[in-house]
Design an enzyme around this catalytic site. Structure first.
Site, short mmCIF file in Angstrom:
data_model
loop_
_atom_site.label_atom_id
_atom_site.label_comp_id
_atom_site.label_asym_id
_atom_site.label_seq_id
_atom_site.Cartn_x
_atom_site.Cartn_y
_atom_site.Cartn_z
N THR A 1 36.70 46.96 94.54
CA THR A 1 37.13 46.20 95.69
C THR A 1 36.71 44.76 95.50
OG1 THR A 1 37.01 46.06 98.07
CG2 THR A 1 35.08 46.89 96.98
N GLU B 1 42.94 55.31 99.05
CA GLU B 1 41.72 55.26 99.87
C GLU B 1 41.36 56.59 100.53
OE1 GLU B 1 39.12 52.80 99.97
OE2 GLU B 1 40.81 51.47 100.31
N GLY C 1 32.06 50.38 95.73
CA GLY C 1 31.96 51.70 96.35
C GLY C 1 30.65 51.85 97.11
O1 DON Z 1 35.72 52.02 101.40
C1 DON Z 1 34.98 52.18 100.45
O2 DON Z 1 33.80 52.23 100.54
C2 DON Z 1 35.59 52.24 99.08
N1 DON Z 1 36.85 52.89 99.13
C3 DON Z 1 35.74 50.85 98.59
C4 DON Z 1 36.26 50.81 97.23
C5 DON Z 1 35.24 50.28 96.37
O3 DON Z 1 34.40 49.52 96.70
C6 DON Z 1 35.24 50.69 95.04
N2 DON Z 1 34.58 49.62 94.34
N3 DON Z 1 34.08 49.45 93.42
#
Ligand code: DON
Length: 610
Positions: free
Chosen positions: A412, A451, A500
């Site tokens: 992200t 997601e 994440g």
């Molecule tokens: O909403 C979340 O926490 C994750 N789906 C966000 C995605 C994410 O940060 C992955 N990143 N490295």
């Protein structure tokens, strides 16, 4: 979709000029001149930091054209959808934390994707075996796509708090998509990380790969006229072009009836989205979470984000220690254990509050934190640690069986923007994994999210309570949620991160580095990271893993570490990249991006200090 082999040898521009993709309509040319990518910028007039120079510049342009921080954040996010489509764009969602200078108020916008109405708690269970699907397998499926929320978030933010319009704020992204940009090594690595999924869809191949299905070569000028068209249509017709119009119908068609490359085995489970799901989507303005920490008010995202509650609970636990005065190994031991316990509570109690009761005030209560702190002695706790009881009156050190959270990964990004009036936006957004589901909406030039695998696939044991099971219209729990810190009612700094479930620990560690250990924010961001998420070992970057501190934490406190490494570091299993903002006072700002992780980010100010 996340395993990233070493970048293919021999991907030179010369070798591939003979076989350029048709959909991207790429051409060879010279990179446009402009400011260089720098991780720190100090100056006046406003500031922006993001993963990418072109995206940060779009935000600065919005500020220069009379926009405020909200307009700048939207300009930056939409441009990031062009230049790093693997982590951003109209196909995803995110969370905004906003400081409004005029009213001295912090508000948030929940722009998280929702599960289509047909979602059920068993949707990620194999009907043949009754067992949960593999996480990586499920994440590759169109079924994992939630209702895209980004455009609704942008529109809500602008109409509620912006100075410009969606049409105006999309202009830099339209220009960038038409002008194109040079593929660099980071872009190529991100492509590699999602290669089988991108190859599975002709629309993704045409946009992001060579005709032979390889990543585009470094130096290649990638244009995205389809996304330019999409943004232009959104500028002209507004969000309803997506939520109740032709773009929405294209998304539903792509998700439910994906067109795949002959012979692919990647996309086996089609989506279940309908136009009603899109029509029902609303980005929501929500009050922020708030905790006090060392005289600061720390604001962040409420559920379904778990960032505000988990960062808040960990800080409340840590408030009971004088970290600055402790030997550093002991302070870090307290950080790791506070994080472990806060994660146990996150996994047990946080879900979409419209569907499950989330005991947010308990999770954020200093009295509850005291019941958790009392579990920390001088040795690392075993994981999974049991959750506490966040319902008052708070007992002391309760325990019961912990649910297991689904793993999380992918990627992200976090954007920070401030304007000359001191309005601040911190915006974490994503399409989830690098490349989301891998599916590009044909003719529209952007990837769809995956997601919905942020939901738990099954309760911890049959019939056990789990706040994060899928349901129609529900939002999966998220770790995304940047922070804005105020002192005496005035903004001091903001920080947010990707990565994440490590988003939360990255934010925590940067706050401790800065507030407790006295590091300037650029150093606080750059310092080696270590992340404890109630797992048996803490994920440590090499700089931490190989340090004397790690040795002391193991020998004195029983902490265990896993090295975040591999051929692909920092792209896989790494505590994610961050951005931050320091309000220096008297109209001066410091924007901070990563110096190294993911090739470094871009910090810009409107008027650089001499
Ligand atoms: O909403 C979340 O926490 C994750 N789906 C966000 C995605 C994410 O940060 C992955 N990143 N490295």
């Amino acid at each position: 979709m996340r395993r990233l082999p070493a970048v293919s040898a021999g991907l030179t521009l010369a070798a591939l000029l003979v076989a350029l993709p048709s959909g991207a309509r790429a051409s060879a040319g010279q990179a446009s001149a402009g400011p260089a990518k720098e991780p720190v910028a100090v100056g006046t007039g406003g500031a922006v930091a993001s993963m990418d120079l072109g995206a940060s510049q779009a935000g600065i342009d919005a500020l220069k054209h009379g926009g405020n921080a909200i307009d700048a954040a939207v300009a930056t996010a939409s441009t990031l959808g062009v230049t790093i489509p693997f982590v951003a764009g109209p196909g995803g969602g995110g969370f905004m934390v906003i400081y409004l200078a005029k009213t001295h108020q912090v508000v948030t916008i929940d722009g998280r994707e929702t599960c289509p109405g047909a979602c059920t708690p068993a949707m990620f269970t194999d009907p043949k075996t009754g067992q949960p699907l593999g996480y990586d397998y499920a994440s590759d499926q169109p079924l994992a796509t939630g209702v895209p929320a980004m455009v609704a978030t942008w529109a809500k933010a602008i109409s509620s708090y912006g100075r410009g319009s969606l049409a105006a704020d999309l202009q830099p992204a339209i220009a960038q998509a038409e002008r194109g940009f040079r593929v660099d090594a980071d872009f190529q690595q991100l492509t590699e990380s999602d290669l089988p999924e991108l190859q599975a869809y002709p629309a993704s191949r045409a946009l992001l790969l060579t005709p032979a299905g390889n990543p585009l070569p470094v130096g290649y000028l990638l244009r995205n006229p389809d996304l330019a068209k999409t943004y232009r249509l959104l500028a002209r017709y507004g969000p309803s072009y997506l939520y109740d119009g032709p773009l929405g119908r294209a998304i539903v068609q792509a998700d439910d009836h994906p067109v795949t490359t002959a012979g692919t085995t990647v996309a086996a489970l089609p989506g279940i989205m309908t136009m009603s799901d899109l029509r029902a989507y609303q980005a929501m303005v929500l009050p922020p979470t708030r905790v006090r920490y060392r005289g600061l008010d720390i604001y962040s995202m409420p559920p379904p984000s778990s960032s505000g509650s988990t960062v808040g609970e960990a800080l409340n636990i840590l408030s009971g220690y004088h970290l600055a005065a402790e030997p550093r190994a002991m302070a870090l031991f307290h950080y790791l254990e506070a994080s472990r316990l806060a994660y146990a509570d996150r996994d047990a109690y946080v879900g979409d509050p419209r569907y499950v009761g989330v005991p947010l005030s308990g999770l954020l209560s200093p009295a509850f934190a005291a019941t958790r702190r009392c579990l920390i002695h001088n040795q690392a706790l075993a994981s999974p640690a049991a959750p506490g009881d966040p319902y008052p009156p708070f007992g002391s050190c309760p325990s019961h069986n912990p649910p297991q959270a689904a793993p999380e990964g992918g990627h992200t990004n976090n954007i920070v923007a401030v304007d000359k009036w001191d309005n601040i936006v911190a915006y974490t957004n994503t399409i989830n994994f690098f490349g989301g589901s891998g599916e590009t909406v044909p003719g529209y030039g952007f990837l769809l999210n995956n997601e919905m695998t942020d939901f738990d696939f099954a309760p911890p044991s049959p019939g056990a309570y789990d706040p994060n099971l899928p349901a129609g219209g529900k939002q999966p729990r998220s770790s995304m949620g940047p922070v804005i810190a105020l002192r005496d009612g005035k903004p001091v700094f903001s920080v947010g991160a990707a990565g994440g479930s490590t988003i939360i620990t990255t934010i925590l560690q940067i706050i401790l580095n800065h507030v407790d250990f006295g590091m300037p924010l650029p150093a606080a961001l750059a310092a080696p990271r270590v992340s404890q998420t109630n797992s048996a070992t803490s994920l440590a970057e090499p700089g931490f893993y190989n340090s004397a501190l790690a040795q002391q934490l193991t020998s004195r406190f029983g902490e265990k570490f896993t090295l975040a490494t591999g051929p692909i570091l920092p792209l896989d299993h790494y505590p994610g990249d961050a951005t931050a903002l320091q309000i220096l006072g008297h109209g001066s700002y410091e924007a901070i991006a990563e110096p190294v992780r993911l090739g470094g980010g871009s910090a810009l100010v409107v008027h650089p200090s001499p």
